[in-house]
Design a protein around this motif. Structure first.
Motif, PDB file in Angstrom:
ATOM      1  N   ASP A  25      17.188   7.009 -28.825  1.00  0.00           N
ATOM      2  CA  ASP A  25      17.302   8.572 -28.971  1.00  0.00           C
ATOM      3  C   ASP A  25      16.703   8.910 -27.805  1.00  0.00           C
ATOM      4  N   SER A  26      16.805   8.738 -26.736  1.00  0.00           N
ATOM      5  CA  SER A  26      15.397   9.346 -25.686  1.00  0.00           C
ATOM      6  C   SER A  26      15.789  10.731 -25.461  1.00  0.00           C
ATOM      7  N   ASP A  27      16.989  10.821 -25.726  1.00  0.00           N
ATOM      8  CA  ASP A  27      17.789  12.970 -25.097  1.00  0.00           C
ATOM      9  C   ASP A  27      17.262  13.863 -26.681  1.00  0.00           C
ATOM     10  N   GLY A  28      17.103  13.179 -27.934  1.00  0.00           N
ATOM     11  CA  GLY A  28      16.390  13.664 -28.520  1.00  0.00           C
ATOM     12  C   GLY A  28      17.259  14.585 -29.378  1.00  0.00           C
ATOM     13  N   ASN A  29      18.935  14.391 -28.860  1.00  0.00           N
ATOM     14  CA  ASN A  29      20.097  14.924 -29.401  1.00  0.00           C
ATOM     15  C   ASN A  29      20.784  14.361 -30.906  1.00  0.00           C
ATOM     16  N   GLY A  30      19.663  13.515 -31.030  1.00  0.00           N
ATOM     17  CA  GLY A  30      20.042  13.002 -32.951  1.00  0.00           C
ATOM     18  C   GLY A  30      21.448  12.084 -32.831  1.00  0.00           C
ATOM     19  N   TYR A  31      22.082  11.268 -31.822  1.00  0.00           N
ATOM     20  CA  TYR A  31      22.672  10.863 -31.524  1.00  0.00           C
ATOM     21  C   TYR A  31      22.508   9.508 -30.394  1.00  0.00           C
ATOM     22  N   MET A  32      22.543   8.606 -30.741  1.00  0.00           N
ATOM     23  CA  MET A  32      22.958   7.409 -29.488  1.00  0.00           C
ATOM     24  C   MET A  32      24.240   7.375 -28.995  1.00  0.00           C
ATOM     25  N   ASP A  33      24.586   7.993 -27.662  1.00  0.00           N
ATOM     26  CA  ASP A  33      25.348   7.308 -27.509  1.00  0.00           C
ATOM     27  C   ASP A  33      25.117   7.501 -25.690  1.00  0.00           C
ATOM     28  N   GLY A  34      26.548   6.946 -25.080  1.00  0.00           N
ATOM     29  CA  GLY A  34      26.759   6.873 -23.306  1.00  0.00           C
ATOM     30  C   GLY A  34      25.298   5.849 -23.273  1.00  0.00           C
ATOM     31  N   LYS A  35      24.324   5.618 -21.787  1.00  0.00           N
ATOM     32  CA  LYS A  35      23.671   5.132 -22.218  1.00  0.00           C
ATOM     33  C   LYS A  35      22.455   4.460 -22.794  1.00  0.00           C
ATOM     34  N   GLU A  36      22.131   5.329 -23.735  1.00  0.00           N
ATOM     35  CA  GLU A  36      21.482   4.980 -24.672  1.00  0.00           C
ATOM     36  C   GLU A  36      21.923   3.877 -25.255  1.00  0.00           C
ATOM     37  N   LEU A  37      22.965   4.122 -25.634  1.00  0.00           N
ATOM     38  CA  LEU A  37      24.023   3.313 -27.185  1.00  0.00           C
ATOM     39  C   LEU A  37      23.728   1.469 -26.061  1.00  0.00           C
ATOM     40  N   GLN A  38      24.553   1.900 -25.118  1.00  0.00           N
ATOM     41  CA  GLN A  38      24.431   1.075 -23.925  1.00  0.00           C
ATOM     42  C   GLN A  38      23.720   0.109 -24.028  1.00  0.00           C
ATOM     43  N   ASN A  39      22.346   1.339 -24.217  1.00  0.00           N
ATOM     44  CA  ASN A  39      21.062  -0.169 -23.981  1.00  0.00           C
ATOM     45  C   ASN A  39      20.611  -0.607 -24.341  1.00  0.00           C
ATOM     46  N   PHE A  40      20.881   0.154 -26.121  1.00  0.00           N
ATOM     47  CA  PHE A  40      20.192  -1.028 -27.330  1.00  0.00           C
ATOM     48  C   PHE A  40      21.327  -1.729 -27.608  1.00  0.00           C
ATOM     49  N   ILE A  41      22.456  -2.024 -27.702  1.00  0.00           N
ATOM     50  CA  ILE A  41      23.570  -2.819 -27.546  1.00  0.00           C
ATOM     51  C   ILE A  41      22.712  -4.282 -26.817  1.00  0.00           C
ATOM     52  N   PHE A  62      29.680  -4.159 -35.444  1.00  0.00           N
ATOM     53  CA  PHE A  62      29.236  -3.272 -34.521  1.00  0.00           C
ATOM     54  C   PHE A  62      29.185  -3.535 -32.077  1.00  0.00           C
ATOM     55  N   VAL A  63      28.540  -4.712 -32.063  1.00  0.00           N
ATOM     56  CA  VAL A  63      28.659  -4.546 -30.482  1.00  0.00           C
ATOM     57  C   VAL A  63      30.238  -4.641 -30.210  1.00  0.00           C
ATOM     58  N   ASP A  64      30.851  -5.314 -31.291  1.00  0.00           N
ATOM     59  CA  ASP A  64      32.726  -5.567 -30.798  1.00  0.00           C
ATOM     60  C   ASP A  64      33.267  -4.002 -30.145  1.00  0.00           C
ATOM     61  N   GLN A  65      33.006  -3.160 -31.880  1.00  0.00           N
ATOM     62  CA  GLN A  65      33.078  -1.731 -31.583  1.00  0.00           C
ATOM     63  C   GLN A  65      32.998  -1.093 -30.802  1.00  0.00           C
ATOM     64  N   TYR A  66      31.521  -0.494 -30.399  1.00  0.00           N
ATOM     65  CA  TYR A  66      31.113  -0.056 -29.667  1.00  0.00           C
ATOM     66  C   TYR A  66      30.644  -0.519 -28.068  1.00  0.00           C
ATOM     67  N   GLY A  67      30.794  -2.520 -27.879  1.00  0.00           N
ATOM     68  CA  GLY A  67      29.726  -2.717 -26.678  1.00  0.00           C
ATOM     69  C   GLY A  67      30.653  -2.397 -25.151  1.00  0.00           C
ATOM     70  N   LYS A  68      31.923  -2.281 -25.377  1.00  0.00           N
ATOM     71  CA  LYS A  68      32.451  -2.005 -24.387  1.00  0.00           C
ATOM     72  C   LYS A  68      33.500  -0.583 -24.149  1.00  0.00           C
ATOM     73  N   THR A  69      33.061   0.428 -24.700  1.00  0.00           N
ATOM     74  CA  THR A  69      33.018   1.762 -24.412  1.00  0.00           C
ATOM     75  C   THR A  69      31.643   2.503 -24.065  1.00  0.00           C
ATOM     76  N   THR A  70      32.074   3.705 -23.281  1.00  0.00           N
ATOM     77  CA  THR A  70      31.036   4.580 -22.607  1.00  0.00           C
ATOM     78  C   THR A  70      30.580   5.965 -23.476  1.00  0.00           C
ATOM     79  N   ASP A  71      32.283   5.801 -24.177  1.00  0.00           N
ATOM     80  CA  ASP A  71      31.911   7.305 -25.169  1.00  0.00           C
ATOM     81  C   ASP A  71      31.953   6.608 -26.762  1.00  0.00           C
TER      82      ASP A  71
END
Length: 262
Positions: A25-41, A62-71
């Motif tokens: 959660d590099s921007d500290g907004n309380g969520y992993m999203d976008g590039k943060e989530l892709q980096n984690f996966i 989890f990878v199937d659900q979030y691995g191919k989406t940017t949103d």
């Protein structure tokens, strides 16, 4: 050890879980999203492979659900479902009492016993202790203190040593956390007080369910991007869970609609 190294572990400690979350959660907004989530996966897959471990069924899903989406967007609760973290700490994120916003609001009202608008470390410790007891788990006081300190560090976005409603609400799954929607419609204190007085139509110092209904309808109309009028009943039910026998006082409504002023 780095966050990436922790991902290789067969069991992750509470402190390591915090480090992983804080890192991704590099921007500290309380969520992993976008590039943060892709980096984690990507790094999760690499770390498991390096350690000679297969992805668990939960990780694969989890990878199937979030691995191919940017949103995609996940919170701490979603992360806790897939990482092999020490069992007692995980209970806080799998708590049956906190599956809905309404349940969460009722829980908040119980533990913010002094109606200060925040939960301090002692109130948080009582909250965590009760969750463990309901799950028939007994742990040493030193371990409970450690968990309390980690939860404070994890959720306390403004580092004031206590948790506000929106901070602790990150214990809810993202889809259940209606407070995310209300972040974009909060008012300054002056606007909020004006709105409260306008919708407290009988001037009795609190807002009842019908008055709240009128306020929320108007907010939904003015903020169609953030709020969905089809969810009005859910919003109302969740907010009324903060009320005192159907009386929603200014301080409780302010937790939802009044922006903190520095």
């Amino acid at each position: 050890m780095t966050a990436e190294t922790h991902l290789q572990g067969v069991e992750i400690s509470a402190a390591q879980f915090f480090e992983i979350w804080h890192h991704y959660d590099s921007d500290g907004n309380g969520y992993m999203d976008g590039k943060e989530l892709q980096n984690f996966i990507q790094e999760l897959q690499q770390a498991r492979k390096k350690a000679g471990l297969d992805l668990t069924p939960e990780m694969k899903a989890f990878v199937d659900q979030y691995g191919k989406t940017t949103d995609g967007k996940i919170g701490i609760v979603e992360l806790a479902q897939i990482l092999p973290t020490e069992e007692n700490f995980l209970l806080f994120f799998r708590c049956q009492q906190l599956k809905s916003s309404e349940d969460f609001m009722q829980t908040w009202r119980k533990y913010d016993s002094d109606h200060s608008g925040f939960i301090d470390s002692e109130e948080l410790k009582s909250f965590l202790k009760d969750l463990l007891q309901k799950a028939n788990k007994q742990i040493e006081d030193s371990k409970l203190t450690e968990y309390t300190e980690i939860m404070l560090r994890m959720f306390d976005a403004n580092n004031d040593g206590k948790l506000e409603l929106t901070e602790l609400a990150r214990l809810l799954p993202v889809q259940e956390n209606f407070l995310i929607k209300f972040q974009g419609v909060k008012m300054c204190a002056k606007e909020f007080n004006k709105a409260f007085e306008m919708y407290d139509q009988d001037g009795n110092g609190y807002i009842d369910e019908n008055e709240l209904d009128a306020l929320l309808k108007d907010l939904c109309e003015k903020n169609k991007k953030e709020l969905d009028i089809n969810n009005l009943a859910t919003y109302k039910k969740s907010i009324m869970a903060l009320s005192d026998g159907g009386k929603l006082y200014r301080a409780e409504l302010a937790l939802i609609l009044c922006a903190e002023e520095n």
